[in-house]
Write a protein that holds these residues in place. Structure first.
Motif, PDB file in Angstrom:
ATOM      1  N   THR A 188     -17.086  22.640  22.816  1.00  0.00           N
ATOM      2  CA  THR A 188     -17.384  22.091  24.127  1.00  0.00           C
ATOM      3  C   THR A 188     -16.412  20.970  24.455  1.00  0.00           C
ATOM      4  OG1 THR A 188     -19.716  22.613  23.898  1.00  0.00           O
ATOM      5  CG2 THR A 188     -19.113  20.958  25.528  1.00  0.00           C
ATOM      6  N   VAL A 189     -15.786  21.065  25.609  1.00  0.00           N
ATOM      7  CA  VAL A 189     -14.820  20.058  26.049  1.00  0.00           C
ATOM      8  C   VAL A 189     -15.382  19.358  27.270  1.00  0.00           C
ATOM      9  CG1 VAL A 189     -12.479  19.636  26.849  1.00  0.00           C
ATOM     10  CG2 VAL A 189     -12.923  21.448  25.166  1.00  0.00           C
ATOM     11  N   ARG A 190     -15.427  18.047  27.221  1.00  0.00           N
ATOM     12  CA  ARG A 190     -15.950  17.300  28.353  1.00  0.00           C
ATOM     13  C   ARG A 190     -14.927  17.262  29.481  1.00  0.00           C
ATOM     14  NH1 ARG A 190     -18.070  12.140  24.852  1.00  0.00           N
ATOM     15  NH2 ARG A 190     -19.930  13.116  23.953  1.00  0.00           N
ATOM     16  N   PRO A 191     -15.365  17.473  30.712  1.00  0.00           N
ATOM     17  CA  PRO A 191     -14.434  17.327  31.835  1.00  0.00           C
ATOM     18  C   PRO A 191     -14.085  15.864  32.031  1.00  0.00           C
ATOM     19  CG  PRO A 191     -16.669  17.632  32.634  1.00  0.00           C
ATOM     20  CD  PRO A 191     -16.729  17.823  31.153  1.00  0.00           C
ATOM     21  N   TRP A 196     -12.872  18.983  35.669  1.00  0.00           N
ATOM     22  CA  TRP A 196     -13.155  17.696  36.289  1.00  0.00           C
ATOM     23  C   TRP A 196     -14.635  17.594  36.650  1.00  0.00           C
ATOM     24  CZ3 TRP A 196      -9.222  14.086  36.708  1.00  0.00           C
ATOM     25  CH2 TRP A 196      -7.934  14.568  36.397  1.00  0.00           C
ATOM     26  N   ALA A 197     -15.076  16.376  36.945  1.00  0.00           N
ATOM     27  CA  ALA A 197     -16.441  16.134  37.421  1.00  0.00           C
ATOM     28  C   ALA A 197     -16.424  14.894  38.314  1.00  0.00           C
ATOM     29  CB  ALA A 197     -17.402  15.927  36.258  1.00  0.00           C
ATOM     30  N   TRP A 198     -17.424  14.780  39.172  1.00  0.00           N
ATOM     31  CA  TRP A 198     -17.594  13.606  40.035  1.00  0.00           C
ATOM     32  C   TRP A 198     -18.723  12.743  39.499  1.00  0.00           C
ATOM     33  CZ3 TRP A 198     -14.169  12.739  43.864  1.00  0.00           C
ATOM     34  CH2 TRP A 198     -13.493  13.831  44.426  1.00  0.00           C
ATOM     35  N   LEU A 199     -18.602  11.440  39.666  1.00  0.00           N
ATOM     36  CA  LEU A 199     -19.708  10.516  39.438  1.00  0.00           C
ATOM     37  C   LEU A 199     -19.900   9.712  40.716  1.00  0.00           C
ATOM     38  CD1 LEU A 199     -21.844   9.160  37.705  1.00  0.00           C
ATOM     39  CD2 LEU A 199     -20.074   7.632  36.798  1.00  0.00           C
ATOM     40  N   LEU A 203     -15.636  21.283  45.996  1.00  0.00           N
ATOM     41  CA  LEU A 203     -17.090  21.438  46.029  1.00  0.00           C
ATOM     42  C   LEU A 203     -17.596  22.159  44.780  1.00  0.00           C
ATOM     43  CD1 LEU A 203     -17.600  22.358  49.789  1.00  0.00           C
ATOM     44  CD2 LEU A 203     -18.155  20.195  48.666  1.00  0.00           C
ATOM     45  N   ALA A 204     -16.696  22.853  44.090  1.00  0.00           N
ATOM     46  CA  ALA A 204     -17.076  23.531  42.849  1.00  0.00           C
ATOM     47  C   ALA A 204     -17.068  22.599  41.652  1.00  0.00           C
ATOM     48  CB  ALA A 204     -16.131  24.706  42.590  1.00  0.00           C
ATOM     49  N   VAL A 205     -16.483  21.397  41.810  1.00  0.00           N
ATOM     50  CA  VAL A 205     -16.449  20.432  40.718  1.00  0.00           C
ATOM     51  C   VAL A 205     -17.863  19.894  40.489  1.00  0.00           C
ATOM     52  CG1 VAL A 205     -15.541  18.197  39.971  1.00  0.00           C
ATOM     53  CG2 VAL A 205     -14.058  19.797  41.207  1.00  0.00           C
ATOM     54  N   PRO A 206     -18.382  19.904  39.255  1.00  0.00           N
ATOM     55  CA  PRO A 206     -19.721  19.373  38.991  1.00  0.00           C
ATOM     56  C   PRO A 206     -19.836  17.917  39.433  1.00  0.00           C
ATOM     57  CG  PRO A 206     -18.895  20.552  37.085  1.00  0.00           C
ATOM     58  CD  PRO A 206     -17.749  20.424  38.028  1.00  0.00           C
ATOM     59  N   ALA A 207     -21.004  17.538  39.936  1.00  0.00           N
ATOM     60  CA  ALA A 207     -21.212  16.189  40.452  1.00  0.00           C
ATOM     61  C   ALA A 207     -22.449  15.567  39.830  1.00  0.00           C
ATOM     62  CB  ALA A 207     -21.345  16.217  41.979  1.00  0.00           C
ATOM     63  N   VAL A 222     -25.558  17.249  47.856  1.00  0.00           N
ATOM     64  CA  VAL A 222     -25.953  18.620  48.187  1.00  0.00           C
ATOM     65  C   VAL A 222     -25.677  18.899  49.666  1.00  0.00           C
ATOM     66  CG1 VAL A 222     -27.911  20.183  48.395  1.00  0.00           C
ATOM     67  CG2 VAL A 222     -27.657  18.783  46.334  1.00  0.00           C
ATOM     68  N   ALA A 223     -26.028  17.935  50.530  1.00  0.00           N
ATOM     69  CA  ALA A 223     -25.800  18.111  51.964  1.00  0.00           C
ATOM     70  C   ALA A 223     -24.308  18.241  52.285  1.00  0.00           C
ATOM     71  CB  ALA A 223     -26.402  16.945  52.742  1.00  0.00           C
ATOM     72  N   ALA A 224     -23.455  17.585  51.478  1.00  0.00           N
ATOM     73  CA  ALA A 224     -22.015  17.666  51.692  1.00  0.00           C
ATOM     74  C   ALA A 224     -21.428  18.986  51.214  1.00  0.00           C
ATOM     75  CB  ALA A 224     -21.315  16.510  50.987  1.00  0.00           C
ATOM     76  N   GLY A 225     -22.216  19.769  50.468  1.00  0.00           N
ATOM     77  CA  GLY A 225     -21.768  21.091  50.048  1.00  0.00           C
ATOM     78  C   GLY A 225     -21.500  21.237  48.566  1.00  0.00           C
ATOM     79  N   PHE A 226     -21.683  20.173  47.783  1.00  0.00           N
ATOM     80  CA  PHE A 226     -21.455  20.283  46.339  1.00  0.00           C
ATOM     81  C   PHE A 226     -22.495  21.219  45.740  1.00  0.00           C
ATOM     82  CE2 PHE A 226     -19.189  16.416  47.340  1.00  0.00           C
ATOM     83  CZ  PHE A 226     -18.058  16.522  46.551  1.00  0.00           C
ATOM     84  N   ALA A 227     -22.018  22.175  44.960  1.00  0.00           N
ATOM     85  CA  ALA A 227     -22.894  23.253  44.485  1.00  0.00           C
ATOM     86  C   ALA A 227     -23.570  22.932  43.165  1.00  0.00           C
ATOM     87  CB  ALA A 227     -22.096  24.549  44.352  1.00  0.00           C
ATOM     88  N   ARG A 228     -22.997  22.007  42.387  1.00  0.00           N
ATOM     89  CA  ARG A 228     -23.518  21.726  41.038  1.00  0.00           C
ATOM     90  C   ARG A 228     -23.782  20.234  40.932  1.00  0.00           C
ATOM     91  NH1 ARG A 228     -18.970  24.058  37.302  1.00  0.00           N
ATOM     92  NH2 ARG A 228     -20.439  23.439  35.651  1.00  0.00           N
ATOM     93  N   VAL A 229     -24.967  19.820  41.390  1.00  0.00           N
ATOM     94  CA  VAL A 229     -25.321  18.403  41.450  1.00  0.00           C
ATOM     95  C   VAL A 229     -26.422  18.114  40.446  1.00  0.00           C
ATOM     96  CG1 VAL A 229     -26.157  16.521  42.908  1.00  0.00           C
ATOM     97  CG2 VAL A 229     -24.699  18.309  43.890  1.00  0.00           C
ATOM     98  N   GLN A 230     -26.240  17.055  39.682  1.00  0.00           N
ATOM     99  CA  GLN A 230     -27.209  16.644  38.674  1.00  0.00           C
ATOM    100  C   GLN A 230     -27.429  15.140  38.790  1.00  0.00           C
ATOM    101  OE1 GLN A 230     -25.984  17.658  34.700  1.00  0.00           O
ATOM    102  NE2 GLN A 230     -27.545  16.391  33.713  1.00  0.00           N
TER     103      GLN A 230
END
Length: 269
Positions: free
Chosen positions: A2-5, A193-196, A227-231, A243-251
């Motif tokens: 497993t590699v962290r983004p 990549w990922a967003w915070l 938008l495909a980048v995990p957030a 989610v409203a902005a369109g990000f598909a993978r929000v946690q």
């Protein structure tokens, strides 16, 4: 394996660099990409100086963020010591840390409990403030020129005299060529990549920032690759904005570097 983004830390500076340092110390790749910049009022601003002069008659100074602490404390008179009986309010651990660094005693800091399920004004009210008698008490709310008013309204409903102080304003950041290049890498390889996200307003700024740096056409919105980048979002309201902005993978993840590392460590690049 497993590699962290690599995670984009979108807080304003200097918090973005501080978070990158803490994440990297835990083995998490991270890069500062502020979506907002902070412009404090001048230290000789009349409203700031008047707020300091009125503190002896104040019960609570509510700081909405670490930036509020920094902007307010920049106007501190020489030799001023935090007095007994004056509370310093904070909604999250970052603001608590900023208050401690500024010399505010722990006994004066009113904040949600460290084991809180989330850190916000509602939790602060429930954990620390609602048991106070607020009728006729003076409260200073140190904030940006715009912000959420839930706590101010709640305190007024309980009889407090609430005075807002705009100690700073949020404005667009200036990205470096290296930051723009990292975004181009994220467009080419979203899985790495990922967003915070720690601000709904920051999410709203992202399309205009991308257009200003030539990454999308003006008015085009967020590209599907980003938008495909995990957030990760540090609060349910921020998660809803993503989610409203369109990000598909929000946690959701609490604003704690170790929690963020745990959340990101489970994703395979």
């Amino acid at each position: 394996m497993t590699v962290r983004p690599c995670v984009f830390v979108t807080r304003p500076q200097p918090q973005a660099d501080e978070w990158v340092t803490r994440l990297e110390a835990l083995g998490q790749p991270a890069a500062a990409l502020p979506l907002l910049a902070i412009e404090p009022v001048p230290v000789d601003d009349p409203a700031l100086q008047a707020a300091w002069a009125a503190l002896p008659a104040t019960r609570l100074v509510m700081f909405v963020s670490p930036n509020a602490v920094a902007s307010f404390m920049a106007g501190r008179p020489t030799g001023w010591i935090w007095p007994d009986g004056l509370l310093a309010g904070a909604t999250g651990p970052g603001t608590v840390a900023a208050l401690r660094a500024a010399g505010v005693p722990d006994a004066a800091i009113a904040a949600p409990r460290s084991d809180a399920a989330q850190f916000d004004a509602e939790t602060l009210w429930q954990h620390r403030l609602q048991q106070e008698a607020w009728a006729g008490r003076r409260v200073l709310v140190v904030r940006a020129t715009e912000g959420r008013d839930w706590l101010s309204q709640t305190l007024r409903e309980h009889g407090a005299q609430v005075q807002p102080l705009a100690a700073y304003r949020r404005c667009p950041p200036r990205w470096t060529p290296a930051q723009v290049e990292r975004l181009q890498c994220a467009l080419a390889d979203p899985a790495a990549w990922a967003w915070l996200f720690s601000s709904s307003e920051a999410i709203a700024q992202l399309p205009a920032l991308l257009a200003a740096h030539g990454l999308v056409a003006q008015g085009e919105g967020l590209p599907p690759a980003l938008l495909a980048v995990p957030a990760l979002a540090t609060h349910p309201r921020i998660a809803a904005s993503a989610v409203a902005a369109g990000f598909a993978r929000v946690q959701q993840a609490l604003p704690d570097p170790e929690v963020v590392v745990q959340a990101l460590g489970g994703r395979a690049a």
